[in-house]
Design an enzyme around this catalytic site. Structure first.
Site, PDB file in Angstrom:
ATOM      1  CB  CYS A   1      17.062  -0.116   1.228  1.00  0.00           C
ATOM      2  SG  CYS A   1      15.707   0.420   0.177  1.00  0.00           S
TER       3      CYS A   1
ATOM      4  CG  HIS B   1      17.529   2.746   3.929  1.00  0.00           C
ATOM      5  ND1 HIS B   1      17.791   3.385   2.740  1.00  0.00           N
ATOM      6  CD2 HIS B   1      16.312   2.158   3.785  1.00  0.00           C
ATOM      7  CE1 HIS B   1      16.773   3.189   1.923  1.00  0.00           C
ATOM      8  NE2 HIS B   1      15.864   2.458   2.524  1.00  0.00           N
TER       9      HIS B   1
ATOM     10  CG  ASN C   1      13.740   4.528   0.182  1.00  0.00           C
ATOM     11  OD1 ASN C   1      14.917   4.429  -0.157  1.00  0.00           O
ATOM     12  ND2 ASN C   1      13.039   3.511   0.637  1.00  0.00           N
TER      13      ASN C   1
HETATM   14  O1  UT7 Z   1      13.472   1.166   1.740  1.00  0.00           O
HETATM   15  C1  UT7 Z   1      12.913  -0.081   1.616  1.00  0.00           C
HETATM   16  C2  UT7 Z   1      12.168  -0.417   2.798  1.00  0.00           C
HETATM   17  N1  UT7 Z   1      10.861   0.197   2.766  1.00  0.00           N
HETATM   18  C3  UT7 Z   1      10.374   0.646   3.905  1.00  0.00           C
HETATM   19  O2  UT7 Z   1      11.043   0.661   4.903  1.00  0.00           O
HETATM   20  C4  UT7 Z   1       8.941   1.100   3.913  1.00  0.00           C
HETATM   21  C5  UT7 Z   1       8.294   0.645   5.197  1.00  0.00           C
HETATM   22  N2  UT7 Z   1       6.884   0.979   5.259  1.00  0.00           N
HETATM   23  C6  UT7 Z   1       6.467   2.248   5.448  1.00  0.00           C
HETATM   24  O3  UT7 Z   1       7.253   3.155   5.501  1.00  0.00           O
HETATM   25  C7  UT7 Z   1       4.988   2.484   5.653  1.00  0.00           C
HETATM   26  O4  UT7 Z   1       4.334   1.238   5.801  1.00  0.00           O
HETATM   27  C8  UT7 Z   1       4.330   3.286   4.503  1.00  0.00           C
HETATM   28  C9  UT7 Z   1       4.819   4.718   4.531  1.00  0.00           C
HETATM   29  C10 UT7 Z   1       4.658   2.646   3.169  1.00  0.00           C
HETATM   30  C11 UT7 Z   1       2.815   3.295   4.678  1.00  0.00           C
HETATM   31  O5  UT7 Z   1       2.492   3.845   5.944  1.00  0.00           O
HETATM   32  P1  UT7 Z   1       1.457   3.106   6.914  1.00  0.00           P
HETATM   33  O6  UT7 Z   1       1.312   3.932   8.095  1.00  0.00           O
HETATM   34  O7  UT7 Z   1       1.967   1.688   7.086  1.00  0.00           O
HETATM   35  O8  UT7 Z   1       0.132   3.149   6.080  1.00  0.00           O
HETATM   36  P2  UT7 Z   1      -0.776   1.941   5.582  1.00  0.00           P
HETATM   37  O9  UT7 Z   1      -0.112   1.175   4.500  1.00  0.00           O
HETATM   38  O10 UT7 Z   1      -1.260   1.195   6.791  1.00  0.00           O
HETATM   39  O11 UT7 Z   1      -2.000   2.728   4.987  1.00  0.00           O
HETATM   40  C12 UT7 Z   1      -2.894   3.479   5.808  1.00  0.00           C
HETATM   41  C13 UT7 Z   1      -3.930   4.136   4.927  1.00  0.00           C
HETATM   42  C14 UT7 Z   1      -4.588   3.170   3.957  1.00  0.00           C
HETATM   43  O12 UT7 Z   1      -5.936   3.543   3.808  1.00  0.00           O
HETATM   44  P3  UT7 Z   1      -7.098   2.743   4.571  1.00  0.00           P
HETATM   45  O13 UT7 Z   1      -6.989   1.344   4.100  1.00  0.00           O
HETATM   46  O14 UT7 Z   1      -6.797   2.899   6.037  1.00  0.00           O
HETATM   47  O15 UT7 Z   1      -8.341   3.449   4.148  1.00  0.00           O
HETATM   48  C15 UT7 Z   1      -3.868   3.431   2.661  1.00  0.00           C
HETATM   49  O16 UT7 Z   1      -4.633   3.123   1.544  1.00  0.00           O
HETATM   50  O17 UT7 Z   1      -3.294   5.144   4.131  1.00  0.00           O
HETATM   51  C16 UT7 Z   1      -3.630   4.920   2.762  1.00  0.00           C
HETATM   52  N3  UT7 Z   1      -2.529   5.386   1.922  1.00  0.00           N
HETATM   53  C17 UT7 Z   1      -2.409   6.657   1.509  1.00  0.00           C
HETATM   54  N4  UT7 Z   1      -3.168   7.743   1.702  1.00  0.00           N
HETATM   55  C18 UT7 Z   1      -2.760   8.894   1.144  1.00  0.00           C
HETATM   56  C19 UT7 Z   1      -1.496   4.670   1.472  1.00  0.00           C
HETATM   57  N5  UT7 Z   1      -0.670   5.471   0.748  1.00  0.00           N
HETATM   58  C20 UT7 Z   1      -1.237   6.696   0.757  1.00  0.00           C
HETATM   59  C21 UT7 Z   1      -0.861   7.920   0.176  1.00  0.00           C
HETATM   60  N6  UT7 Z   1      -1.658   8.978   0.409  1.00  0.00           N
HETATM   61  N7  UT7 Z   1       0.248   8.066  -0.554  1.00  0.00           N
END
Ligand code: UT7
Length: 333
Positions: A116, A258, A288
């Site tokens: 990225c 980004h 993204n």
């Molecule tokens: O461009 C390259 C660099 N990449 C980035 O900058 C990405 C950086 N990271 C992020 O943007 C975020 O961490 C994400 C958007 C990827 C995830 O958001 P989060 O607030 O960190 O969520 P999480 O990974 O802590 O997940 C929270 C919950 C989990 O469920 P439990 O374990 O709490 O029951 C996940 O399984 O959300 C669940 N989850 C989803 N639910 C519905 C994860 N993905 C999804 C989804 N739909 N697509």
């Protein structure tokens, strides 16, 4: 003493494939929902290619648009630098494929892989060839078909990415003209590598039935680890660049980062004290797009009248690697 040449962007072209995929479309593919995606990422929809359309195709379309805007021929280009994590193939480079597609028959070129952050890395690399006086027309392309490496069953990555491309033309600023690239700062932290990577298909894990069965040819991400690093680095590099030049957010016409997550962009903008109207965001419509987010955001900033000739603009990016970078520029057209 000869004055240092400065590289400026003189044209921009962008391309996204026509197919729009909404969050509701994704609800039919994986266990996700529109509200979760919007709340956690800011994404409403993204553009995806039809299967089989490669990064070179998107990059070539963006390149052609940039050349058209500048009113020059492909044969005027001396160097093509392509930033991508989804090259058409391992080799030859996508720069070679695009050189042939657009008939830039006098250009040499190569690819840059910094995920990225790669568009900013590519712009600053291209600028070196302008600044040292050896080249007058460098085409920098960011193009990614992220759908080619997304696991269609993994909701944690499938919803985040889109496909797209952007291309800028770099040329020398006129004598005495205070326009173009002012400064950059890039970093890597290789210790973060396993938080965002595609483990299979390279020399470490050459493609085999086993690597495919283990889904090693897809994006793997530890979202929270990347999120924490991205917020910290994006803030650090952005505030650091402004402090180095005795600037504040007030001096900027706009901030273009980004587009990986709305919350990362907002956290950085707050740290810079930037009002919302100066913060360019298009993640809601493209997701993204990796190497293409920054040129696509440049295009939106221009179209919205937020980026004009003479404006000071700060760019920042964080990506897999970890890679990170910031670029300060005075917009040139
Ligand atoms: O461009 C390259 C660099 N990449 C980035 O900058 C990405 C950086 N990271 C992020 O943007 C975020 O961490 C994400 C958007 C990827 C995830 O958001 P989060 O607030 O960190 O969520 P999480 O990974 O802590 O997940 C929270 C919950 C989990 O469920 P439990 O374990 O709490 O029951 C996940 O399984 O959300 C669940 N989850 C989803 N639910 C519905 C994860 N993905 C999804 C989804 N739909 N697509």
């Amino acid at each position: 003493m000869t004055k240092k040449l400065r590289a400026k962007i003189t044209a921009l072209g962008t391309y996204v494939p026509p197919r729009v995929v909404t969050n509701h479309d994704l609800e039919k593919m994986v266990a996700t929902n529109h509200d979760w995606i919007v709340e956690r990422t800011g994404i409403h929809e993204r553009h995806w290619v039809e299967p089989g359309v490669p990064s070179s195709e998107l990059g070539a379309q963006a390149a052609i648009a940039a050349l058209k805007q500048r009113g020059i021929e492909a044969s005027d280009i001396e160097l093509i630098i392509v930033s991508t994590v989804t090259p058409d193939m391992m080799f030859p480079s996508t720069a070679c494929v695009i050189q042939h597609k657009i008939r830039a028959n006098k250009a040499w070129g190569f690819d840059i892989l910094a995920a990225c952050s790669s568009f900013l890395y590519a712009v600053t690399t291209g600028a070196q060839f302008i600044e040292n006086g050896t080249h007058k027309k460098v085409l920098v392309i960011g193009s990614d078909v992220m759908t080619s490496i997304l696991n269609p069953e993994d909701r944690t990555t499938l919803v985040l990415f889109g496909d797209g491309a952007g291309a800028v033309l770099l040329e020398p600023a006129e004598d005495g003209e205070d326009l173009g690239l002012i400064d950059y700062h890039h970093e890597i932290d290789g210790g973060g590598g396993e938080n965002l990577y595609m483990p299979g298909g390279g020399s470490l894990h050459p493609p085999s039935h086993e690597t495919v069965n283990q889904k090693m040819h897809y994006v793997h991400q530890n979202g929270q680890a990347v999120f924490k690093f991205a917020v910290r680095k994006m803030e650090e590099l952005s505030t650091g660049m402004l402090a180095k030049h005795n600037l504040t957010g007030d001096d900027l016409a706009c901030f273009i980062s980004h587009q990986a997550n709305m919350r990362i962009i907002d956290a950085t903008a707050n740290k810079l004290g930037m009002p919302p109207e100066k913060v360019i965001k298009n993640i809601h419509k493209y997701g993204n797009t990796t190497a293409a987010t920054i040129p696509l955001a440049m295009n939106d900033a221009i179209n919205d009248g937020k980026l004009k000739k003479g404006d000071l603009v700060l760019f920042a990016a964080v990506g897999a690697g970890f890679t990170a970078g910031s670029v300060l520029m005075r917009w040139a057209y």
